[in-house]
Design a protein around this motif. Structure first.
Motif, mmCIF file in Angstrom:
data_model
loop_
_atom_site.group_PDB
_atom_site.id
_atom_site.type_symbol
_atom_site.label_atom_id
_atom_site.label_comp_id
_atom_site.label_asym_id
_atom_site.label_seq_id
_atom_site.Cartn_x
_atom_site.Cartn_y
_atom_site.Cartn_z
ATOM 1 N N CYS B 170 0.845 -1.188 0.000
ATOM 2 C CA CYS B 170 0.000 0.000 0.000
ATOM 3 C C CYS B 170 0.885 1.245 0.000
ATOM 4 O O CYS B 170 2.113 1.146 0.020
ATOM 5 N N ARG B 172 1.433 3.284 2.344
ATOM 6 C CA ARG B 172 2.227 3.430 3.576
ATOM 7 C C ARG B 172 3.422 2.479 3.614
ATOM 8 O O ARG B 172 4.278 2.615 4.474
ATOM 9 N N CYS B 173 3.472 1.521 2.687
ATOM 10 C CA CYS B 173 4.695 0.718 2.551
ATOM 11 C C CYS B 173 5.807 1.606 1.980
ATOM 12 O O CYS B 173 6.985 1.391 2.239
ATOM 13 N N CYS B 244 4.215 -2.859 7.954
ATOM 14 C CA CYS B 244 3.388 -1.716 7.537
ATOM 15 C C CYS B 244 2.180 -1.531 8.470
ATOM 16 O O CYS B 244 1.436 -2.474 8.726
ATOM 17 N N CYS B 247 -1.280 -2.025 5.724
ATOM 18 C CA CYS B 247 -1.682 -3.277 5.054
ATOM 19 C C CYS B 247 -1.178 -4.529 5.766
ATOM 20 O O CYS B 247 -1.621 -5.625 5.448
HETATM 21 ZN ZN LIG Z 1 1.404 -1.208 3.407
#
Ligand SMILES: [Zn+2]
Lengths: 80, 354
Positions: B170, B172-173, B244, B247
């Protein structure tokens, strides 16, 4: 050793060029290179505020650079 | 004349390419476009003209003259109108078979779930990191498909996150913490050319349509970079971050937001007017609210004398949104779920007058 460096978005604007070839000392990592170039071009972003890519993969800033790598510095972009 | 035009008159060229069955999938799709600006306008135009079944348009903003260079749904006569209204009006003339839902609000932590859960595919056409991350996290939570784009001068970046199985990688990764707004120049500061937004916004619409009809598209963990100066397109890949927060750990975002626009479901809130009684009596907006909703009058200086129940959401209100923000801070420190009306009642009354 020879590499190619590309600049995106605000870094391209600041450097005034899209890409350049350069010779760097071996053993340098991406972060070292960015810090050197930040001095030269007065980049507005710190080393931990951007992303790094080598040969079309996003990578961590502490990986060493190899001969003929294409290095890209990617600042965050939000315009719409 | 126009009433005799049928669906197949409008969409024949497209049906020739993709077939009836795929077209039916487009006809029953529900797509939300957040931000009716430079990216949103071309995306909306093509989604509507391709026959999307239901289109949501969310934008709190008003058309201004400097928008017209790139926000192609609007004309000189629209300056001063709400973007969602001007856009929907124009699009209805283009796509009479499409249903439009308009949301003249700023997306925030309160309304995001409610709006996003009603659609299948979400286009992020916004221009700030805070909203982009809010949309992203909400799409993950609600198992939606998100198609995200951003531009800078001559360049664009596109990402598609298919969260239907709630799998990463995602956003935020790549960016565990959202970049701060202001760390990079906006279009207003750096400038932007209209056709770039036409290209990137149209690509968002194209990715949405391909996904809906089951064709190949940008995948999770890829960014498509488009550079219209050097005419280069390339994809860069990123991996899932093993810890993460979004996700992998699936942690919910803290409710850090204090200021909101008028919530869509106002009946879920107790409204707290923190002005003096005289001041509040003169306010036509609060008078109207009192007819339908629960409104408490607690002047700011007396707020610590009251004990409010904590099984209830509160919305603090004043004329400009400053006293209500102070009250909101105080009540949050008492452990209550409280939001402050952004810009106050004056902002609402000004919006009603345009
Ligand atoms: Zn993620």
């Amino acid at each position: 050793m020879k590499i190619k460096v590309r600049y995106f978005a605000s870094l391209r604007e600041k450097a005034g060029i899209s890409q350049e070839e350069m010779t760097i000392r071996s053993g340098m990592d991406l972060r070292d290179l960015y810090l050197d170039l930040s001095q030269k071009y007065a980049f507005p972003l710190a080393a931990n505020e951007i992303k790094y890519s080598v040969n079309n993969e996003y990578v961590e800033p502490n990986i060493p650079i190899n001969e003929n790598d294409v290095v890209v510095f990617i600042p965050p972009v939000a315009g719409g | 004349m126009t009433t005799s035009i049928t669906l197949s008159d409008l969409y024949q060229r497209q049906i020739t390419l993709i077939g009836e069955e795929a077209f039916e999938k487009i006809r029953t799709s529900r797509i939300l476009v957040i931000g009716a600006g430079g990216l949103g306008c071309p995306a909306l135009q093509y989604l509507a003209s391709s026959g999307a079944g239901e289109i949501g348009i969310l934008d709190f903003d008003i058309v201004s003259a400097s928008n017209l260079q790139r926000q192609i749904l609007f004309e000189i006569n629209d300056v001063g109108r709400k973007k969602v209204e001007a856009a929907a009006e124009k699009l209805k003339r283009l796509a009479p078979f499409c249903e439009f839902r308009i949301y003249p609000v700023r997306l925030d932590e309160i309304n995001a779930n409610e709006v996003i859960s009603q659609f299948d595919v979400i286009l992020d056409c916004t221009d700030n990191f805070h909203t982009k991350f809010l949309i992203h996290d909400t799409c993950f939570k609600n198992a939606k498909v998100l198609i995200q784009a951003s531009v800078y001068q001559f360049e664009g970046q596109l990402q598609l996150f298919d969260f239907r199985q709630r799998l990463g990688p995602c956003l935020r990764c790549l960016w565990p913490l959202e970049p701060l707004d202001g760390c990079t120049a906006t279009c207003a500061e750096a400038g932007v050319m209209g056709p770039l937004l036409g290209v990137i916004g149209s690509m968002q619409a194209m990715e949405a349509l391909k996904l809906i009809i089951g064709k190949e598209h940008i995948n999770n963990g890829e960014t498509l970079f488009v550079d219209l100066m050097s005419r280069e397109f390339d994809v860069r890949r990123f991996q899932q971050l093993k810890d993460c927060v979004c996700c992998v750990k699936q942690e919910h975002r803290p409710k850090e937001i204090l200021q909101v626009d008028l919530p869509l479901k106002l009946d879920e809130f107790v409204i707290v007017d923190v002005r003096s009684l005289e001041e509040s009596d003169q306010c036509s907006f609060i008078k109207k609210l009192k007819e339908e909703y629960t409104v408490l009058q607690i002047p700011l200086e007396k707020i610590d004398d009251f004990e409010l129940a904590n099984n209830q959401k509160y919305l603090t209100v004043c004329a400009r949104g400053l006293r209500s923000l102070k009250a909101c801070h105080f009540l949050r420190s008492q452990g209550l779920e409280v939001y402050s009306l952004r810009g106050g009642t004056q902002h609402i009354l000004n919006m009603e007058n345009v």
